[in-house]
Design a protein around this motif. Structure first.
Motif, PDB file in Angstrom:
ATOM      1  N   ASN A  71      11.034 -38.382  17.239  1.00 38.57           N
ATOM      2  CA  ASN A  71      12.522 -38.828  16.906  1.00 38.57           C
ATOM      3  C   ASN A  71      12.353 -40.093  17.064  1.00 38.57           C
ATOM      4  O   ASN A  71      13.702 -40.253  16.781  1.00 38.57           O
ATOM      5  CB  ASN A  71      12.705 -38.001  18.576  1.00 38.57           C
ATOM      6  N   TYR A  72      10.992 -40.764  17.525  1.00 41.15           N
ATOM      7  CA  TYR A  72      11.261 -42.386  17.343  1.00 41.15           C
ATOM      8  C   TYR A  72      10.461 -42.304  16.324  1.00 41.15           C
ATOM      9  O   TYR A  72      10.945 -43.815  15.686  1.00 41.15           O
ATOM     10  CB  TYR A  72      10.254 -42.532  18.463  1.00 41.15           C
ATOM     11  N   THR A  75      12.525 -40.375  12.849  1.00 45.26           N
ATOM     12  CA  THR A  75      14.109 -40.158  13.147  1.00 45.26           C
ATOM     13  C   THR A  75      14.768 -41.577  12.824  1.00 45.26           C
ATOM     14  O   THR A  75      14.645 -42.116  13.860  1.00 45.26           O
ATOM     15  CB  THR A  75      14.585 -39.043  13.953  1.00 45.26           C
ATOM     16  N   PHE A  81      14.595 -44.013  20.834  1.00 46.20           N
ATOM     17  CA  PHE A  81      14.814 -43.276  21.336  1.00 46.20           C
ATOM     18  C   PHE A  81      16.056 -42.644  20.813  1.00 46.20           C
ATOM     19  O   PHE A  81      17.122 -43.381  21.685  1.00 46.20           O
ATOM     20  CB  PHE A  81      14.203 -42.464  22.640  1.00 46.20           C
ATOM     21  N   ASN A  82      16.653 -41.457  20.375  1.00 45.80           N
ATOM     22  CA  ASN A  82      17.889 -41.270  19.923  1.00 45.80           C
ATOM     23  C   ASN A  82      17.962 -39.450  19.970  1.00 45.80           C
ATOM     24  O   ASN A  82      18.167 -38.777  19.172  1.00 45.80           O
ATOM     25  CB  ASN A  82      18.541 -41.997  19.228  1.00 45.80           C
ATOM     26  N   PHE A  83      18.891 -39.175  22.010  1.00 47.51           N
ATOM     27  CA  PHE A  83      19.045 -38.113  21.587  1.00 47.51           C
ATOM     28  C   PHE A  83      19.818 -37.465  21.767  1.00 47.51           C
ATOM     29  O   PHE A  83      20.823 -36.790  22.052  1.00 47.51           O
ATOM     30  CB  PHE A  83      18.280 -37.429  23.044  1.00 47.51           C
ATOM     31  N   ASN A  88      19.783 -34.572  15.789  1.00 48.15           N
ATOM     32  CA  ASN A  88      18.421 -34.660  16.531  1.00 48.15           C
ATOM     33  C   ASN A  88      18.377 -34.192  17.612  1.00 48.15           C
ATOM     34  O   ASN A  88      17.501 -33.938  17.602  1.00 48.15           O
ATOM     35  CB  ASN A  88      18.950 -36.081  16.646  1.00 48.15           C
ATOM     36  N   SER A  91      17.110 -30.649  15.582  1.00 50.63           N
ATOM     37  CA  SER A  91      16.038 -29.989  15.501  1.00 50.63           C
ATOM     38  C   SER A  91      14.959 -30.850  16.438  1.00 50.63           C
ATOM     39  O   SER A  91      13.779 -30.036  16.788  1.00 50.63           O
ATOM     40  CB  SER A  91      16.204 -31.932  14.190  1.00 50.63           C
ATOM     41  N   THR A  92      15.308 -31.606  17.700  1.00 54.39           N
ATOM     42  CA  THR A  92      14.011 -31.872  18.765  1.00 54.39           C
ATOM     43  C   THR A  92      13.964 -30.308  19.559  1.00 54.39           C
ATOM     44  O   THR A  92      12.904 -29.557  19.908  1.00 54.39           O
ATOM     45  CB  THR A  92      14.529 -32.705  19.292  1.00 54.39           C
TER      46      THR A  92
END
Length: 353
Positions: A71-72, A75, A81-83, A88, A91-92
């Motif tokens: 993620n970091y 992506t 960090f983008n949740f 995202n 997929s995470t």
């Protein structure tokens, strides 16, 4: 291995594999802008971590680190960090689930293998215990009976008869001593408390020592010896390997009905010293060929049947990192072979586990 060392080892392996996965993904990113292989690489890394570490913690911890790294670093937007983006988040979640499941399944598989290994070990111990119980009964009965006969009929028994009975007592006591030596070797190696430490041993000196001890027990049995003419030094625990050779020679004397010749050969092949004990006796029954080295005692002739001795031989040779086989000769009789590496292997100093 003590726990602090195991902790340090597993931590180092985890960090090393994760660093390798990170570097691999970064190099892949320089080659192609596609990020589809990144999650797969980290899943593979987690799988490897679960394989080479103990317990669930390292695999699951590596799963969480992998998810954060993807993620970091890999992506968009990068290095943030983008949740919040649905893709995202999805997929995470998928990657976390896959890596945790992979780690859990791998750890469970390792534990199942350990259980199977322990089951096989316990089966071996049970076979040995049955063999020991079966073997000890006959010589102890003979010793007790002979001593009782001498004590109860001391004044009436001729001297020659007393000497004969005492000779039987000595023979059975000698057999019991050898049985105890075998058992001590098995427990020494199987317990893992004593390491197999190899020292260079001159082959000729080893064979001379074996023949001296064997001829004391069987003075009437000739052994035809064939060893290389050149000087040969083999890394081994000489005391244990000497015991293996004597056990194999004694096995031939006790079980090779009709034997007229007994051979002890040593030759080199593929970087190994191969020891061979062969006879021209009755051979090995077919139903015993698959269980020669498991310690099982199927005979009905008391302690005079093969089993514990061959089990000891197999345990010693395997602890040396070698191989041992047994079978029938094409021309009749039995042959047993074991091979030891000629070059020292530092890992074999602690093969007894």
């Amino acid at each position: 291995m003590c726990k602090p060392r195991a902790l340090l080892r597993d931590t180092a392996r985890t960090l090393l594999i994760l660093a390798g996965a990170l570097a691999g993904c970064w190099l892949l990113q320089q080659v192609t802008p596609s990020q589809t292989l990144v999650p797969a690489i980290f899943v593979l890394a987690v799988d490897l971590i679960a394989l080479v570490t103990d317990g669930y913690i390292y695999g699951i911890g590596a799963s969480l680190i992998s998810v954060l790294a993807v993620n970091y670093v890999f992506t968009a937007p990068y290095f943030v960090f983008n949740f919040t983006v649905p893709e995202n988040i999805l997929s995470t979640a998928i990657m976390l689930a896959v890596t945790i499941i992979t780690s859990t399944l791998t750890t469970q598989r390792k534990r199942q293998e350990q259980v199977r290994s322990e089951t096989a070990r316990e089966s071996m111990r049970a076979n040995l215990l049955r063999a020991i119980s079966h073997d000890l009964r006959t010589p102890l009965t003979t010793i007790y009976g002979s001593c009782s006969a001498i004590i109860e009929n001391y004044d009436r028994l001729p001297k020659a008869q007393q000497i004969k009975l005492l000779g039987e007592v000595r023979e059975e006591a000698d057999w019991l001593i050898r049985m105890v030596e075998n058992l001590l070797s098995v427990t020494r190696i199987d317990g893992g408390k004593v390491r197999i430490v190899k020292t260079p041993t001159v082959l000729e000196e080893l064979i001379d020592s074996v023949l001296i001890k064997f001829r004391k027990r069987y003075p009437g049995q000739a052994v035809q010896v064939d060893i290389p003419d050149e000087f040969l030094s083999i890394p081994m625990d000489a005391v244990l390997i000497e015991q293996v050779i004597i056990n194999l020679l004694e096995n031939a004397v006790q079980h090779a009905a009709g034997m007229t010749e007994l051979w002890l050969r040593v030759f080199c092949r593929d970087g190994k010293a191969v020891f061979e004990v062969a006879d021209n006796g009755c051979g090995i029954p077919r139903d015993r060929l698959d269980s020669l080295f498991d310690g099982r005692m199927d005979g009905a002739d008391g302690h005079k049947n093969m089993g514990i001795g061959l089990s000891v031989c197999a345990t010693i040779i395997r602890a040396h990192g070698g191989t041992i086989t047994g079978g029938n000769r094409p021309g009749g009789g039995a042959v047993f072979r074991f091979a030891l590496a000629l070059d020292p292997d530092p890992d074999t100093k602690e093969t007894a586990q």
